[in-house]
Design a protein around this motif. Structure first.
Motif, PDB file in Angstrom:
ATOM      1  N   ALA A 188       0.936  -1.223  -0.066  1.00  0.00           N
ATOM      2  CA  ALA A 188       0.164   0.026  -0.110  1.00  0.00           C
ATOM      3  C   ALA A 188       0.991   1.340  -0.118  1.00  0.00           C
ATOM      4  CB  ALA A 188      -0.962  -0.083   1.177  1.00  0.00           C
ATOM      5  N   PHE A 189       1.863   1.404   0.573  1.00  0.00           N
ATOM      6  CA  PHE A 189       2.808   2.552   0.755  1.00  0.00           C
ATOM      7  C   PHE A 189       3.508   2.701  -0.407  1.00  0.00           C
ATOM      8  CE2 PHE A 189       7.027   3.807   1.290  1.00  0.00           C
ATOM      9  CZ  PHE A 189       6.948   5.226   1.753  1.00  0.00           C
ATOM     10  N   ALA A 190       3.978   1.556  -1.140  1.00  0.00           N
ATOM     11  CA  ALA A 190       4.925   1.548  -2.336  1.00  0.00           C
ATOM     12  C   ALA A 190       3.823   2.199  -3.410  1.00  0.00           C
ATOM     13  CB  ALA A 190       5.334   0.160  -2.799  1.00  0.00           C
ATOM     14  N   ALA A 191       2.676   1.487  -3.437  1.00  0.00           N
ATOM     15  CA  ALA A 191       1.655   2.210  -4.554  1.00  0.00           C
ATOM     16  C   ALA A 191       1.429   3.497  -4.335  1.00  0.00           C
ATOM     17  CB  ALA A 191       0.489   1.164  -4.374  1.00  0.00           C
ATOM     18  N   ASN A 192       1.201   4.086  -3.031  1.00  0.00           N
ATOM     19  CA  ASN A 192       0.638   5.380  -2.958  1.00  0.00           C
ATOM     20  C   ASN A 192       2.055   6.188  -3.094  1.00  0.00           C
ATOM     21  OD1 ASN A 192      -1.597   7.020  -1.876  1.00  0.00           O
ATOM     22  ND2 ASN A 192       0.469   7.688  -0.757  1.00  0.00           N
ATOM     23  N   ALA A 193       3.314   5.822  -2.530  1.00  0.00           N
ATOM     24  CA  ALA A 193       4.290   6.583  -2.571  1.00  0.00           C
ATOM     25  C   ALA A 193       4.592   6.976  -4.224  1.00  0.00           C
ATOM     26  CB  ALA A 193       5.304   6.211  -1.834  1.00  0.00           C
ATOM     27  N   GLY A 194       4.762   5.796  -4.953  1.00  0.00           N
ATOM     28  CA  GLY A 194       5.026   5.918  -6.103  1.00  0.00           C
ATOM     29  C   GLY A 194       4.114   6.942  -7.050  1.00  0.00           C
ATOM     30  N   THR A 195       2.820   6.711  -6.820  1.00  0.00           N
ATOM     31  CA  THR A 195       1.773   7.714  -7.599  1.00  0.00           C
ATOM     32  C   THR A 195       2.056   8.938  -7.154  1.00  0.00           C
ATOM     33  OG1 THR A 195       0.366   5.548  -7.787  1.00  0.00           O
ATOM     34  CG2 THR A 195      -0.396   7.819  -8.176  1.00  0.00           C
ATOM     35  N   TYR A 196       2.351   9.366  -5.931  1.00  0.00           N
ATOM     36  CA  TYR A 196       2.587  10.925  -5.504  1.00  0.00           C
ATOM     37  C   TYR A 196       3.754  11.260  -6.222  1.00  0.00           C
ATOM     38  CZ  TYR A 196       3.448  14.740  -2.253  1.00  0.00           C
ATOM     39  OH  TYR A 196       3.540  15.741  -1.722  1.00  0.00           O
ATOM     40  N   GLY A 197       4.694  10.608  -6.308  1.00  0.00           N
ATOM     41  CA  GLY A 197       6.046  11.057  -6.703  1.00  0.00           C
ATOM     42  C   GLY A 197       5.685  11.314  -8.345  1.00  0.00           C
ATOM     43  N   ALA A 198       4.976  10.550  -8.916  1.00  0.00           N
ATOM     44  CA  ALA A 198       4.630  10.938 -10.382  1.00  0.00           C
ATOM     45  C   ALA A 198       3.900  11.827 -10.770  1.00  0.00           C
ATOM     46  CB  ALA A 198       4.186   9.276 -10.809  1.00  0.00           C
ATOM     47  N   ILE A 199       2.710  12.111  -9.994  1.00  0.00           N
ATOM     48  CA  ILE A 199       1.895  13.013 -10.207  1.00  0.00           C
ATOM     49  C   ILE A 199       1.992  14.381  -9.459  1.00  0.00           C
ATOM     50  CG2 ILE A 199       0.137  11.229 -10.791  1.00  0.00           C
ATOM     51  CD1 ILE A 199      -1.331  12.148  -8.274  1.00  0.00           C
ATOM     52  N   LEU A 200       2.879  14.580  -8.593  1.00  0.00           N
ATOM     53  CA  LEU A 200       2.867  15.860  -7.724  1.00  0.00           C
ATOM     54  C   LEU A 200       3.096  16.896  -8.508  1.00  0.00           C
ATOM     55  CD1 LEU A 200       2.894  17.343  -5.052  1.00  0.00           C
ATOM     56  CD2 LEU A 200       5.423  16.650  -5.049  1.00  0.00           C
ATOM     57  N   PRO A 201       4.020  17.041  -9.591  1.00  0.00           N
ATOM     58  CA  PRO A 201       4.113  18.301 -10.344  1.00  0.00           C
ATOM     59  C   PRO A 201       2.792  18.675 -11.193  1.00  0.00           C
ATOM     60  CG  PRO A 201       6.097  16.661 -10.710  1.00  0.00           C
ATOM     61  CD  PRO A 201       5.128  16.127  -9.978  1.00  0.00           C
ATOM     62  N   SER A 202       2.114  17.569 -11.584  1.00  0.00           N
ATOM     63  CA  SER A 202       1.000  18.071 -12.327  1.00  0.00           C
ATOM     64  C   SER A 202      -0.164  18.510 -11.450  1.00  0.00           C
ATOM     65  CB  SER A 202       0.468  16.833 -13.396  1.00  0.00           C
ATOM     66  OG  SER A 202       0.352  15.687 -12.431  1.00  0.00           O
ATOM     67  N   VAL A 203      -0.053  17.994 -10.310  1.00  0.00           N
ATOM     68  CA  VAL A 203      -1.207  18.169  -9.377  1.00  0.00           C
ATOM     69  C   VAL A 203      -1.087  19.585  -8.965  1.00  0.00           C
ATOM     70  CG1 VAL A 203      -2.033  17.960  -6.949  1.00  0.00           C
ATOM     71  CG2 VAL A 203      -1.679  15.869  -8.376  1.00  0.00           C
ATOM     72  N   VAL A 204       0.299  20.030  -8.807  1.00  0.00           N
ATOM     73  CA  VAL A 204       0.461  21.489  -8.189  1.00  0.00           C
ATOM     74  C   VAL A 204       0.184  22.525  -9.250  1.00  0.00           C
ATOM     75  CG1 VAL A 204       2.403  22.904  -7.580  1.00  0.00           C
ATOM     76  CG2 VAL A 204       2.060  20.754  -6.446  1.00  0.00           C
ATOM     77  N   LEU A 205       0.739  22.174 -10.449  1.00  0.00           N
ATOM     78  CA  LEU A 205       0.678  22.916 -11.561  1.00  0.00           C
ATOM     79  C   LEU A 205      -0.833  23.210 -12.118  1.00  0.00           C
ATOM     80  CD1 LEU A 205       3.380  21.812 -13.905  1.00  0.00           C
ATOM     81  CD2 LEU A 205       3.370  23.993 -12.746  1.00  0.00           C
ATOM     82  N   PHE A 206      -1.711  22.274 -11.887  1.00  0.00           N
ATOM     83  CA  PHE A 206      -3.119  22.513 -12.217  1.00  0.00           C
ATOM     84  C   PHE A 206      -4.019  22.876 -10.925  1.00  0.00           C
ATOM     85  CE2 PHE A 206      -7.704  20.251 -11.918  1.00  0.00           C
ATOM     86  CZ  PHE A 206      -7.921  21.105 -13.174  1.00  0.00           C
ATOM     87  N   GLN A 207      -3.800  22.387  -9.738  1.00  0.00           N
ATOM     88  CA  GLN A 207      -4.606  22.864  -8.548  1.00  0.00           C
ATOM     89  C   GLN A 207      -3.977  24.029  -8.066  1.00  0.00           C
ATOM     90  OE1 GLN A 207      -4.844  19.514  -6.092  1.00  0.00           O
ATOM     91  NE2 GLN A 207      -6.767  18.802  -6.926  1.00  0.00           N
ATOM     92  N   GLY A 208      -2.950  24.365  -8.416  1.00  0.00           N
ATOM     93  CA  GLY A 208      -2.298  25.674  -7.778  1.00  0.00           C
ATOM     94  C   GLY A 208      -2.691  26.718  -8.070  1.00  0.00           C
ATOM     95  N   PRO A 209      -2.878  27.199  -9.526  1.00  0.00           N
ATOM     96  CA  PRO A 209      -3.635  28.518  -9.805  1.00  0.00           C
ATOM     97  C   PRO A 209      -5.138  28.336  -9.367  1.00  0.00           C
ATOM     98  CG  PRO A 209      -2.404  27.525 -11.704  1.00  0.00           C
ATOM     99  CD  PRO A 209      -2.188  26.342 -10.483  1.00  0.00           C
ATOM    100  N   LEU A 210      -5.659  27.287  -9.411  1.00  0.00           N
ATOM    101  CA  LEU A 210      -7.334  27.292  -9.015  1.00  0.00           C
ATOM    102  C   LEU A 210      -7.365  27.490  -7.471  1.00  0.00           C
ATOM    103  CD1 LEU A 210      -8.622  24.356 -11.194  1.00  0.00           C
ATOM    104  CD2 LEU A 210      -8.888  26.579 -11.787  1.00  0.00           C
ATOM    105  N   ALA A 211      -6.601  26.861  -6.843  1.00  0.00           N
ATOM    106  CA  ALA A 211      -6.416  27.249  -5.248  1.00  0.00           C
ATOM    107  C   ALA A 211      -6.147  28.671  -5.005  1.00  0.00           C
ATOM    108  CB  ALA A 211      -5.656  26.182  -4.570  1.00  0.00           C
ATOM    109  N   LEU A 212      -5.217  28.935  -5.616  1.00  0.00           N
ATOM    110  CA  LEU A 212      -4.925  30.646  -5.415  1.00  0.00           C
ATOM    111  C   LEU A 212      -5.931  31.488  -5.786  1.00  0.00           C
ATOM    112  CD1 LEU A 212      -2.906  32.810  -4.850  1.00  0.00           C
ATOM    113  CD2 LEU A 212      -2.046  32.861  -7.049  1.00  0.00           C
ATOM    114  N   ALA A 213      -6.784  31.212  -6.889  1.00  0.00           N
ATOM    115  CA  ALA A 213      -7.724  32.157  -7.314  1.00  0.00           C
ATOM    116  C   ALA A 213      -8.840  31.977  -6.211  1.00  0.00           C
ATOM    117  CB  ALA A 213      -8.524  31.622  -8.621  1.00  0.00           C
ATOM    118  N   ALA A 214      -9.102  30.677  -5.514  1.00  0.00           N
ATOM    119  CA  ALA A 214     -10.075  30.643  -4.416  1.00  0.00           C
ATOM    120  C   ALA A 214      -9.800  31.410  -3.295  1.00  0.00           C
ATOM    121  CB  ALA A 214     -10.361  28.904  -4.212  1.00  0.00           C
TER     122      ALA A 214
END
Length: 384
Positions: A188-214
């Motif tokens: 469970a840890f390996a699956a979650n940590a691996g996915t987190y490392g892979a998608i963190l940049p895209s999450v920040v780049l997509f959700q970051g501007p929308l969070a800042l707007a809100a």
């Protein structure tokens, strides 16, 4: 997140709205755990297939929940930022900066160990920009929020149209979820940590501007005195709900339908429409909920939900822990085992547990465990 300077300055309606946001976030996040094999883990992902009841549940969750409650949470974060900024606490900028740093650390730990879709790192980064623009005028905040939201929506919709014009596209590979291949805690840890490392940049780049707007929109609401000291009038709330909800939900329903059709182009188009429609639905929900709080049953419900909202950071992290225990190798490993129509029932049960636990914790300790630790780190003292 919800940790304020003292209980004497709390606004009960704000806490109740945070409690509502927690319920909506749980209803969306559960699908990443309960149905990790689905495309992107989300309720609306993937081609329309399977049983009609499964399709209906996905469509309803995507229409009424997806994208709306993280936005409400973000609005309230911006609102709380202004309350803290305007406090008489010495060294306010340093205090807010330390809070943001602590949120970032918590977010990394949360994303690595429990849920790869963590929002706290994004909040910490967007919050730093909010802090840097703390002297911005209210009018400029509204303009910034509108410009960011419109810009992101148009960019995604434009990209979708280009993809659709280029020809048919495949539906894409399914995202690895925290429940995938997780018969043991280590898996469970390996699956979650691996996915987190892979998608963190895209999450920040997509959700970051929308969070800042809100954040800016929530800060502007606080600066305008909304809910401080009293909520808007019934007439204003009715007008907001009537104007915002019908068009917002109509576009959200279209977005959910398109997302179920599959294909990169339609998926991008659905995302762009969601970005555009979610602010309308979120504001409409908030207005309708504030109206509900004025009724006798609503006041009772508001008091119950406000308890969860007072310790929203503990509850946000606690939700991921509960979902891990139910669906992944950290606990019972029920991923892909619960029928999709039963998943919302599980959410209601888990949220009810959170409501009860929140009131027990507040009665005993007066604050949540994560809020208490954050307060000690920020203030370097046990009490505010």
């Amino acid at each position: 997140m919800s940790d304020r300077l003292t209980t004497s300055v709390r606004v009960p309606e704000i806490d109740a709205l945070r409690g509502l946001a927690l319920f909506g976030i749980l209803m969306v996040n559960v699908w990443f755990f309960a149905d990790p094999g689905g495309p992107a883990g989300g309720p609306a992902g993937g081609p329309a297939g399977g049983q009609i009841s499964d399709q209906a549940v996905r469509l309803l969750v995507a229409t009424f929940f997806e994208g709306k409650f993280y936005l409400l949470f973000s609005l309230l974060f911006g609102y709380g930022f202004v309350v803290l900024r305007d406090s008489t606490t010495p060294h306010t900028v340093r205090v807010i900066g330390r809070r943001l740093a602590a949120l970032g650390v918590l977010g990394v730990l949360h994303g690595l160990t429990l849920f790869y879709g963590d929002i706290l790192v994004t909040y910490a980064l967007a919050g730093t920009l909010l802090l840097a623009t703390r002297t911005m005028t209210t009018r400029a905040r509204w303009a910034t929020a509108a410009a960011i939201t419109a810009g992101v929506s148009l960019l995604i919709i434009g990209s979708a149209l280009l993809v659709l014009a280029a020809g048919p596209a495949g539906s894409g590979a399914a995202a690895l979820g925290p429940g995938t291949a997780s018969d043991t805690p280590g898996e469970a840890f390996a699956a979650n940590a691996g996915t987190y490392g892979a998608i963190l940049p895209s999450v920040v780049l997509f959700q970051g501007p929308l969070a800042l707007a809100a954040f800016h929109a929530g800060a502007a609401l606080a600066e305008r005195g909304v809910l401080r000291p009293h909520p808007p009038s019934r007439r204003v709330l009715v007008r907001v709900a009537v104007v915002a909800l019908p068009p917002g939900l109509a576009v959200s329903a279209l977005q959910a339908h398109l997302a179920q059709q599959g294909g990169e182009g339609l998926s991008l188009l659905a995302t762009g429409l969601s970005v555009a429609a979610s602010p309308l639905v979120t504001i409409g929900y908030a207005a309708a909920f504030l109206l509900l709080l004025r009724s006798r049953p609503g006041r009772a419900l508001g008091r119950v939900m406000a308890g969860a909202g007072r310790i929203s950071l503990s509850n946000y992290l606690g939700q991921s822990l509960m979902l891990c225990l139910v669906f992944t190798g950290y606990g019972f490993g029920l991923a892909d085992q619960v029928p999709l129509p039963a998943v919302p029932v599980v959410v209601v049960g888990l949220y009810a547990l959170q409501l009860g636990a929140s009131h027990l914790v507040l009665a005993r300790f007066g604050t949540g465990p994560v809020e208490a630790a954050l307060r000690r780190f920020v203030r370097r003292t046990p009490a505010l």
